[in-house]
Design a protein around this motif. Structure first.
Motif, PDB file in Angstrom:
ATOM      1  N   ALA A   1       0.271  -1.923   0.249  1.00 12.48           N
ATOM      2  CA  ALA A   1      -0.138  -0.021  -0.005  1.00 12.48           C
ATOM      3  C   ALA A   1       1.149   1.397  -0.323  1.00 12.48           C
ATOM      4  N   ARG A   2       1.718   1.294   0.286  1.00 18.93           N
ATOM      5  CA  ARG A   2       3.126   3.085   0.542  1.00 18.93           C
ATOM      6  C   ARG A   2       3.572   2.894  -0.622  1.00 18.93           C
ATOM      7  N   GLN A   3       3.258   2.118  -1.859  1.00 14.52           N
ATOM      8  CA  GLN A   3       4.027   2.529  -3.391  1.00 14.52           C
ATOM      9  C   GLN A   3       2.586   2.908  -3.491  1.00 14.52           C
ATOM     10  N   GLN A   4       1.493   2.199  -3.802  1.00 19.91           N
ATOM     11  CA  GLN A   4       0.461   2.820  -4.115  1.00 19.91           C
ATOM     12  C   GLN A   4      -0.876   3.586  -3.345  1.00 19.91           C
ATOM     13  N   LEU A   5       0.045   4.146  -2.244  1.00 18.16           N
ATOM     14  CA  LEU A   5      -1.043   5.532  -1.617  1.00 18.16           C
ATOM     15  C   LEU A   5      -0.037   6.329  -1.684  1.00 18.16           C
ATOM     16  N   GLU A   6       1.023   6.610  -2.085  1.00 18.81           N
ATOM     17  CA  GLU A   6       2.054   7.542  -3.030  1.00 18.81           C
ATOM     18  C   GLU A   6       1.811   7.964  -4.217  1.00 18.81           C
ATOM     19  N   ARG A   7       1.244   7.209  -4.911  1.00 14.70           N
ATOM     20  CA  ARG A   7       0.966   7.475  -6.422  1.00 14.70           C
ATOM     21  C   ARG A   7      -0.347   8.059  -6.710  1.00 14.70           C
ATOM     22  N   GLU A   8      -1.670   7.244  -5.661  1.00 12.90           N
ATOM     23  CA  GLU A   8      -2.722   8.096  -5.379  1.00 12.90           C
ATOM     24  C   GLU A   8      -2.481   9.375  -4.884  1.00 12.90           C
TER      25      GLU A   8
END
Length: 780
Positions: free
Chosen positions: A519-526
């Motif tokens: 979730a960490r990377q996905q959160l940063e992208r979104e």
């Protein structure tokens, strides 16, 4: 003659007088009870007669078979009451009137049977034609005359029985008053007689007793005669002779008591509290010398010295306990400590029983014992119990409030104990665990895994610590993860008798670890993308909120207007319904009946065969029109609602719905008075009709229940069914089961009356609707 014989004769005479008065009262009460039973019987006959007239008219007008059955059932009830009256009525005039009632009832029954045979099986147009039949009209007139005579006869019988009851009641009251006066007068006369016998003799005895009480033991009483008081004087003189002999013996006994009390391990004492508040210890045994703080020269027997010497600082507190005991005359008990030289602190316990003295003072006889050893043992026991309770409370708090599941099982893997957290992990209440094996609690697959883990613990006494376990169990949210530890449970002999375990749910932690990784990377992208979208969305939302506020204000205003218009339309509909029903009944119906009468007259004047078919067709058409008008009038404004009340109208409505839709309505009434104005009755009737039609058309069931009760100053009508229940959104009273506005109309009408309407679906199925309106007295 002795006093006993004289008093016996007086008592026998007084008792005979009481027996005579009681016998007269018993006879009067039996007469009163008989008169009351006859009065109740005549009231029953009168009630049955009036109910017969009501059912007679209902059968003649509408041809209801139910009315005929109830009519003739009341005839049998009336005959039974008359037979009972023949057994109990004894007065000639009452029996004469009862025979008249019986004769009128028989004549009414004979004519009624002829009328029933003439109208049996007829309904609709045939019943209307039968009403105009000359024989039926003549029979109905005869029945009315017979029933009128029957009512007059039953009223005359009721008046006679009521007069007899009033006379019997007055006679009973008069005899009771006379009996009371007789008892009082006889008691006063008997007391005066006994007082005159005893007064002179008792005066002589009182003078002698006063001299003896003053100390003159040489005085002897003089009382002549052979009665009881003379014998008493002789016995009293003998007693005085023996008193002097007993005085010497008492001195010897006192010496013996002093010797015994000095050897008792404790202190025997007497304590006295005078009415003036002076406290003293008249007697103290020598057993208290060793507690006299080493001052053996000070005598403890001195007045008011015992407790003051034992404990000078708390003497007033001890004195207060004696005063409380003197007020209540309860035994005195008190524990206190003293400091004895060379022996340290000693605990003493005093006990004494009080007795009230003739002068109003109080005297105690008691005992003081040394309870030091017992106190020391109690203190040691109390300290031990306090430590045990604290440890037990700590263990209970840990077991109850910990966030970890704890449990204990025996060698048969049967739950011995567990906490709420463990029961929550197993998705079952605690009472489904204790005393049951894991095979009865958990799924088979999970039981196999548990037995495999517990085998080394139960067989070899090994411990399993911090073991991660995962499984589905009974959790509705999917797979769960637990961190478990198991330790063996040993007996005093060292044998393994079970195991204890702790379970911690780490599912959230596991899921969080797995989700956190991706979730960490996905959160940063979104974050960046959603930030831009949120800015644009906020602008649109602000504009849309402003528009919606304006629309909501307009909608609320329109909804309020619609509700007011709907209520006005409903009230106008109710008034128009009454007007149409009245015009249909009073104008159209009467004119059609007049047309039918004239058509019958015209047909009777025409030759046979001419226009016969046309006349019969017109007559049939008029009869069908009359029947339709009656049915329509009955539906618009039921006459039974105005004449018999709301309860009867609801029962009639249930019969109509059963005939039209096959709906079986179970009606219950608590029997209490429920006064309502006609307008309120009509509105409630239409509301219940809407609810029952809703059940018949949309509930998917053929049975429902209607309860009609009164709770305080409110009348409650409940309609329940076991059908499909309300659709989503219908429970707010805005829409009916069919999607219409029937329930909203019902709610507005009920609330306008100051009542409350509620409807809800039950979890087990079915719907419950309740109408609650205030009680109102109908204005005349």
């Amino acid at each position: 003659m002795t006093f006993a014989e004289r008093m016996k004769i007086s008592s026998i005479m007084f008792f005979s007088l009481l027996v005579f008065g009681a016998a007269v009262l018993f006879w009067s009460s039996r007469e009163l009870n008989s008169a009351r039973q006859n009065d109740v019987l005549s009231d029953d006959i009168q009630t049955i007669v009036f109910e017969r007239a009501t059912l007679r008219d209902e059968f003649f007008l509408y041809g209801l078979e139910r009315a005929r059955v109830q009519w003739f059932g009341l005839n049998r009830d009336a005959e039974a009451s008359i037979r009972l009256g023949n057994e109990h009525l004894r007065a000639p005039q009452e029996r004469e009137v009862l025979e008249k009632v019986q004769a009128d009832l028989r004549e009414s029954e004979l004519v009624s049977q002829r009328l029933v045979e003439l109208l049996r099986g007829k309904s609709g147009p045939e019943l209307e034609r039968a009403h105009h039949d000359e024989l039926a009209s003549r029979l109905y007139s005869q029945i009315m005359l017979k029933d009128s005579a029957l009512q007059q006869s039953s009223a005359a019988l009721q008046e006679l029985t009521r007069q007899r009851y009033n006379r019997a009641n007055f006679r009973t009251i008069f005899l009771t008053f006379a009996f009371v006066l007789l008892v009082v007068a006889g008691g006063r006369a008997n007391a005066f007689f006994i007082n005159s016998l005893l007064r002179r003799r008792l005066q002589l005895l009182n003078e002698g007793v006063a001299r003896i009480a003053a100390g003159d033991f040489s005085h002897r009483m003089q009382c002549r005669g052979s009665d009881e008081l003379a014998l008493f004087a002789g016995v009293f003189n003998c007693v005085l002779d023996k008193v002097q002999d007993y005085t010497g013996q008492l001195e010897k006994s006192h010496d013996l008591l002093s010797g015994l009390s000095s050897q008792v391990p404790g202190i025997l004492f007497q304590a006295c509290l005078t009415p003036d508040g002076l406290f003293s210890t008249p007697y103290v045994s020598r057993g208290g010398d060793e507690l006299n703080q080493g001052d053996a020269a000070a005598p403890l027997q001195e007045p008011a010295q015992l407790f003051e010497r034992l404990h000078p600082e708390k003497y007033q507190a001890i004195l207060g306990t004696f005063r409380r005991s003197a007020e209540t005359l309860e035994p005195w008990e008190h524990e206190f400590r003293i400091d004895v030289p060379d022996r340290g602190m000693r605990w003493l316990r005093g006990q004494a029983r009080p007795m009230r003295l003739p002068d109003g003072g109080t005297l105690w006889h008691g005992f003081i014992s040394d309870i030091t050893e017992r106190k020391r043992a109690e203190e040691a026991l109390h300290r031990s119990e306090s430590r045990y309770r604290m440890q037990l409370q700590e263990l209970t708090n840990i077991y109850t409030h910990t966030a970890v599941g704890l449990f204990a099982v025996d060698r048969e893997m049967r739950y011995l104990r567990l906490n709420e957290q463990m029961a929550g992990y197993n998705c079952r209440p605690m009472d489904e665990h204790v005393g049951r094996t894991i095979d009865e609690v958990h799924p088979p697959a999970f039981v196999v895994a548990l037995k495999e883990m517990w085998r080394p613990v139960l067989e070899r006494g090994e411990s399993l610590l911090n073991l991660e376990v995962q499984g589905q169990a009974d959790w509705p949210s999917g797979e769960r993860h637990w961190l478990v530890s198991f330790q063996p449970l040993f007996a005093e002999t060292g044998a393994v008798i079970g195991l204890t375990g702790s379970v911690m749910d780490i599912t959230e932690r596991k899921v969080a670890e797995q989700v956190l990784l991706g979730a960490r990377q996905q959160l940063e992208r979104e974050v960046q993308l959603r930030t831009a979208k949120l800015s644009l969305t906020n602008k649109h939302l602000i504009q849309e909120i402003e528009v919606r506020k304006k629309v909501e204000v307009e909608l609320l205003a329109q909804q309020q207007k619609l509700q007011e218009m709907a209520f006005e339309i409903s009230m106008a509909e109710e008034r128009e319904r009454d007007r149409i029903a009245s015009e249909l009944h009073d104008q159209v119906g009467q004119r059609l009946i007049l047309a039918k009468i004239k058509l019958d007259s015209l047909a009777s004047n025409l030759p046979l065969g001419e226009c016969e078919a046309e006349a019969m067709g017109v007559e049939t058409l008029i009869e069908q029109t009359l029947q339709d008008i009656r049915s329509l009038t009955f539906q618009i404004r039921p006459p039974v609602l105005a004449t018999a009340g709301l309860e009867a109208a609801l029962r009639w409505l249930g019969e109509e719905l059963h005939a039209d839709f096959g709906l079986e309505v179970e009606f219950s009434d608590d029997g209490k008075d429920k006064p309502l104005r006609y307008e309120v009755r009509s509105t409630v009737f239409q509301a219940v009709r809407e609810l029952l039609l809703n059940v018949a058309k949309h509930a998917g069931t053929k049975k429902c229940r209607v309860r009609f009760t009164r709770v305080g100053d409110r009348i409650v009508i409940e309609v329940e069914d076991d059908g499909t229940g309300l659709k989503p959104g219908a429970g707010d009273g805005t829409r009916s089961r069919s999607g219409g506005f029937g329930l909203l109309n019902v709610q507005q009408k009920v609330e306008h009356l100051g009542g409350v309407f509620s409807i809800e679906s039950r979890p087990q199925g079915g719907t419950r609707a309740a109408i609650e309106v205030p009680v109102e007295t109908e204005t005349k």
